[in-house]
Design an enzyme around this catalytic site. Structure first.
Site, mmCIF file in Angstrom:
data_model
loop_
_atom_site.group_PDB
_atom_site.id
_atom_site.type_symbol
_atom_site.label_atom_id
_atom_site.label_comp_id
_atom_site.label_asym_id
_atom_site.label_seq_id
_atom_site.Cartn_x
_atom_site.Cartn_y
_atom_site.Cartn_z
ATOM 1 N N CYS A 48 -130.153 50.273 -50.991
ATOM 2 C CA CYS A 48 -130.900 50.278 -52.254
ATOM 3 C C CYS A 48 -130.338 51.319 -53.229
ATOM 4 C CB CYS A 48 -132.369 50.558 -51.936
ATOM 5 S SG CYS A 48 -133.393 50.893 -53.367
ATOM 6 N N CYS A 51 -132.911 53.705 -54.783
ATOM 7 C CA CYS A 51 -133.362 54.670 -53.764
ATOM 8 C C CYS A 51 -132.421 55.877 -53.730
ATOM 9 C CB CYS A 51 -133.409 54.015 -52.384
ATOM 10 S SG CYS A 51 -134.547 52.622 -52.247
#
Length: 127
Positions: A48, A51
């Site tokens: 991600c 993230c």
């Protein structure tokens, strides 16, 4: 003279300080649900991009709120049961726990100011 190649970056790209514990299923009850301190959990995945963007912000928050708020991470790929249990629909999802209860959550990469405001709104005694 030739220099040796640099070591590869940590898995996931962003270095994580020791202040932000990466929790597994076995640690969750003790570290989050039974915690004396409120807990901010970053539900993330290694792949991600957003993230990875907020990882340094979480490191800063862990340092700034040390002793008042515990900051942890949970890899949703390695711990999939939390996705359903806490209704994690997008990554990253940041969830605040107080006294073992999920009191608030926000989805997506947010700025340090937005995260500070989020914590202040839901945990005014921490700020």
């Amino acid at each position: 003279a030739r220099l040796a190649p640099a070591p590869p970056p940590p898995r996931g790209g962003a270095a994580v300080t020791r202040a932000v514990a990466d929790l597994a299923d076995a640690d969750f009850d003790k570290e989050v649900l039974a915690s004396e301190l409120p807990v901010l959990i970053d539900f993330y995945a290694q792949w991600c991009g957003p993230c990875k963007l907020i990882a340094p912000i979480l490191d800063l928050m862990a340092d700034e709120y040390e002793g008042k708020l515990k900051v942890c991470k949970v890899d949703t790929e390695a711990n999939p049961k939390f996705v359903k249990k806490y209704k994690i629909y997008g990554l990253p999802t940041l969830v605040l726990f107080e006294k073992g209860e999920n009191i608030a959550q926000v989805e997506g990469a947010i700025s340090k100011k937005e995260l500070t405001d989020f914590i202040s709104l839901h945990l005014p005694n921490v700020c």
